[in-house]
Design a protein around this motif. Structure first.
Motif, PDB file in Angstrom:
ATOM      1  N   ILE A 147       0.851  -1.208   0.000  1.00 29.60           N
ATOM      2  CA  ILE A 147       0.000   0.000   0.000  1.00 29.60           C
ATOM      3  C   ILE A 147       0.879   1.248   0.000  1.00 29.60           C
ATOM      4  N   GLN A 148       1.945   1.198   0.810  1.00 28.62           N
ATOM      5  CA  GLN A 148       2.875   2.337   0.856  1.00 28.62           C
ATOM      6  C   GLN A 148       3.589   2.533  -0.473  1.00 28.62           C
ATOM      7  N   ARG A 149       4.087   1.423  -1.025  1.00 27.86           N
ATOM      8  CA  ARG A 149       4.797   1.489  -2.313  1.00 27.86           C
ATOM      9  C   ARG A 149       3.893   2.073  -3.378  1.00 27.86           C
ATOM     10  N   LEU A 150       2.666   1.546  -3.466  1.00 30.86           N
ATOM     11  CA  LEU A 150       1.733   2.000  -4.505  1.00 30.86           C
ATOM     12  C   LEU A 150       1.366   3.468  -4.301  1.00 30.86           C
ATOM     13  N   THR A 151       1.139   3.865  -3.053  1.00 31.28           N
ATOM     14  CA  THR A 151       0.718   5.244  -2.789  1.00 31.28           C
ATOM     15  C   THR A 151       1.819   6.227  -3.184  1.00 31.28           C
ATOM     16  N   LYS A 152       3.072   5.880  -2.892  1.00 31.02           N
ATOM     17  CA  LYS A 152       4.194   6.756  -3.280  1.00 31.02           C
ATOM     18  C   LYS A 152       4.328   6.822  -4.789  1.00 31.02           C
ATOM     19  N   LYS A 153       4.132   5.691  -5.439  1.00 32.73           N
ATOM     20  CA  LYS A 153       4.225   5.671  -6.899  1.00 32.73           C
ATOM     21  C   LYS A 153       3.094   6.494  -7.524  1.00 32.73           C
ATOM     22  N   ILE A 154       1.893   6.310  -7.013  1.00 31.25           N
ATOM     23  CA  ILE A 154       0.734   7.057  -7.517  1.00 31.25           C
ATOM     24  C   ILE A 154       0.977   8.554  -7.347  1.00 31.25           C
ATOM     25  N   ASN A 155       1.551   8.929  -6.211  1.00 26.85           N
ATOM     26  CA  ASN A 155       1.832  10.349  -5.978  1.00 26.85           C
ATOM     27  C   ASN A 155       2.801  10.885  -7.034  1.00 26.85           C
ATOM     28  N   ALA A 156       3.867  10.150  -7.281  1.00 33.02           N
ATOM     29  CA  ALA A 156       4.858  10.611  -8.263  1.00 33.02           C
ATOM     30  C   ALA A 156       4.234  10.714  -9.658  1.00 33.02           C
ATOM     31  N   VAL A 157       3.488   9.696 -10.039  1.00 27.95           N
ATOM     32  CA  VAL A 157       2.906   9.656 -11.388  1.00 27.95           C
ATOM     33  C   VAL A 157       1.859  10.759 -11.546  1.00 27.95           C
ATOM     34  N   LEU A 158       0.990  10.911 -10.552  1.00 26.27           N
ATOM     35  CA  LEU A 158      -0.104  11.891 -10.693  1.00 26.27           C
ATOM     36  C   LEU A 158       0.374  13.335 -10.501  1.00 26.27           C
ATOM     37  N   LYS A 159       1.372  13.539  -9.642  1.00 18.84           N
ATOM     38  CA  LYS A 159       1.907  14.889  -9.458  1.00 18.84           C
ATOM     39  C   LYS A 159       2.371  15.442 -10.809  1.00 18.84           C
ATOM     40  N   SER A 160       3.098  14.616 -11.516  1.00 18.81           N
ATOM     41  CA  SER A 160       3.618  15.023 -12.821  1.00 18.81           C
ATOM     42  C   SER A 160       2.492  15.161 -13.843  1.00 18.81           C
ATOM     43  N   PHE A 161       1.534  14.232 -13.827  1.00 21.86           N
ATOM     44  CA  PHE A 161       0.373  14.300 -14.725  1.00 21.86           C
ATOM     45  C   PHE A 161      -0.357  15.635 -14.544  1.00 21.86           C
ATOM     46  N   PHE A 162      -0.619  16.012 -13.294  1.00 23.44           N
ATOM     47  CA  PHE A 162      -1.388  17.240 -13.047  1.00 23.44           C
ATOM     48  C   PHE A 162      -0.547  18.483 -13.294  1.00 23.44           C
ATOM     49  N   TYR A 163       0.748  18.417 -12.987  1.00 24.05           N
ATOM     50  CA  TYR A 163       1.595  19.594 -13.207  1.00 24.05           C
ATOM     51  C   TYR A 163       1.621  19.954 -14.694  1.00 24.05           C
ATOM     52  N   ARG A 164       1.664  18.921 -15.539  1.00 21.93           N
ATOM     53  CA  ARG A 164       1.658  19.167 -16.983  1.00 21.93           C
ATOM     54  C   ARG A 164       0.321  19.739 -17.449  1.00 21.93           C
ATOM     55  N   ARG A 165      -0.672  19.691 -16.599  1.00 18.36           N
ATOM     56  CA  ARG A 165      -1.981  20.279 -16.886  1.00 18.36           C
ATOM     57  C   ARG A 165      -2.228  21.499 -15.997  1.00 18.36           C
ATOM     58  N   ASN A 166      -1.131  22.089 -15.546  1.00 22.68           N
ATOM     59  CA  ASN A 166      -1.196  23.336 -14.785  1.00 22.68           C
ATOM     60  C   ASN A 166      -1.879  23.244 -13.430  1.00 22.68           C
ATOM     61  N   MET A 167      -1.800  22.081 -12.818  1.00 18.69           N
ATOM     62  CA  MET A 167      -2.385  21.931 -11.486  1.00 18.69           C
ATOM     63  C   MET A 167      -1.367  21.345 -10.517  1.00 18.69           C
ATOM     64  N   LEU A 168      -1.370  21.872  -9.295  1.00 23.46           N
ATOM     65  CA  LEU A 168      -0.582  21.265  -8.219  1.00 23.46           C
ATOM     66  C   LEU A 168      -1.448  20.214  -7.548  1.00 23.46           C
ATOM     67  N   LEU A 169      -0.903  19.008  -7.411  1.00 21.36           N
ATOM     68  CA  LEU A 169      -1.591  17.955  -6.656  1.00 21.36           C
ATOM     69  C   LEU A 169      -1.218  18.174  -5.194  1.00 21.36           C
ATOM     70  N   VAL A 170      -2.094  18.852  -4.472  1.00 18.97           N
ATOM     71  CA  VAL A 170      -1.803  19.282  -3.095  1.00 18.97           C
ATOM     72  C   VAL A 170      -1.821  18.094  -2.134  1.00 18.97           C
ATOM     73  N   ASP A 171      -2.910  17.335  -2.181  1.00 17.71           N
ATOM     74  CA  ASP A 171      -3.023  16.107  -1.383  1.00 17.71           C
ATOM     75  C   ASP A 171      -4.143  15.257  -1.965  1.00 17.71           C
ATOM     76  N   PHE A 172      -4.258  14.032  -1.498  1.00 23.46           N
ATOM     77  CA  PHE A 172      -5.324  13.157  -2.001  1.00 23.46           C
ATOM     78  C   PHE A 172      -5.529  11.980  -1.050  1.00 23.46           C
ATOM     79  N   LYS A 173      -6.670  11.309  -1.243  1.00 26.95           N
ATOM     80  CA  LYS A 173      -7.055  10.176  -0.399  1.00 26.95           C
ATOM     81  C   LYS A 173      -7.312   8.954  -1.274  1.00 26.95           C
ATOM     82  N   LEU A 174      -6.748   7.818  -0.871  1.00 28.36           N
ATOM     83  CA  LEU A 174      -6.946   6.576  -1.625  1.00 28.36           C
ATOM     84  C   LEU A 174      -7.537   5.499  -0.722  1.00 28.36           C
TER      85      LEU A 174
END
Ligand code: TMP
Ligand code: ASP
Length: 241
Positions: free
Chosen positions: A154-181
């Protein structure tokens, strides 16, 4: 394979309904326009929220699968519903934070909007009657919600999801501030990402203006709630380099 047919309602939550199908391994998850905040103290509707969250979640689950993150998403069924794999859900909300806001600021007095030195992973017990108390790994192991190997995954996946989505949203002009899974076990025991990823369960700030583009607009009565959800959908679906 023939498409699974909708059967009985299994569970209705604050923002979604889950139905059984004629295939015991497949459920249907339907997104509502209903919105609540503060443990259900504040109630309302956000027009077309269910349509936005269904599309945003479907798109992000597909994107994460392309990075080998296992999710419960099978395919979109309609404007408000998706086919999902049946998971045995783990009753824990896993929160990941990149920028200080919300309960982190309230609880610890960190400066609002501060970029954190390193992302913070938190766990909350999914229990409305107890107001979703924060817990740690020992609680999860001791109460038997997950074993050590599952928790590591769960920890591994959550860190990976954060890295992948942070970059996904940044390229769309959004900061991924926080999230819940939320995670669950598939029939083979494998840990899979479940629930949703949407403006209901993430915080997004516009990179240039810091404008909030998520459910905080509803929680804090900031206005332009529907517009923010539509804007997130538009940016998520945008093709960028
Ligand atoms: P918090 O700052 O209120 O603890 O919220 C952290 C993140 O979790 C934020 O992105 C919103 C999300 N969240 C949910 O999805 N459901 C909830 O019930 C709560 C309290 C937060
Ligand atoms: N959905 C949660 C509730 O109604 C809280 C939130 O998202 O702020 O309690």
């Amino acid at each position: 394979m023939k498409e699974a047919k909708k059967k009985n309602k299994l569970y209705e939550g604050k923002a979604k309904i889950v139905y059984e199908t004629d295939n015991e391994d497949i459920y249907i998850q339907e997104f509502k326009d209903d919105a609540t905040a503060g443990d259900g103290a504040k109630k309302g509707k956000i027009k077309s929220k269910g349509i936005v969250n269904n599309q945003v979640s479907g798109h992000l689950f597909t994107y994460l699968e392309s990075y080998h993150v296992p999710t419960h998403f099978i395919k979109t069924l309609s404007d408000r519903a998706m086919f999902i794999k049946k998971l045995e859900m783990i009753p824990i909300e896993v929160v990941m934070r990149n920028i200080a806001t919300g309960s982190l600021v309230k609880r610890y007095g960190v400066e609002e909007g501060k970029e954190l030195e390193q992302p913070i992973l938190e766990y909350y017990l999914k229990d409305d009657a107890k107001h979703d108390p924060m817990i740690n790994e020992d609680h999860i192991l001791s109460f038997g919600h997950a074993d050590a190997e599952e928790l590591k995954q769960i920890q591994r996946l959550t860190k990976k999801i954060n890295a992948v989505l942070k970059s996904f949203f940044y390229r769309r002009n959004m900061l991924l501030v926080d999230f819940k899974l939320e995670y669950g076990r598939y029939k083979n025991g494998k840990i899979c990402l479940g629930d949703e990823i949407s403006p209901d369960t993430c915080r997004f700030w516009d990179v240039e203006t810091n404008e909030k583009l998520d459910k905080d607009r509803f929680r804090q009565d900031l206005g332009k709630v529907e517009e923010a959800y539509q804007e997130v959908l538009k940016r998520v679906l945008k093709t960028v380099n």
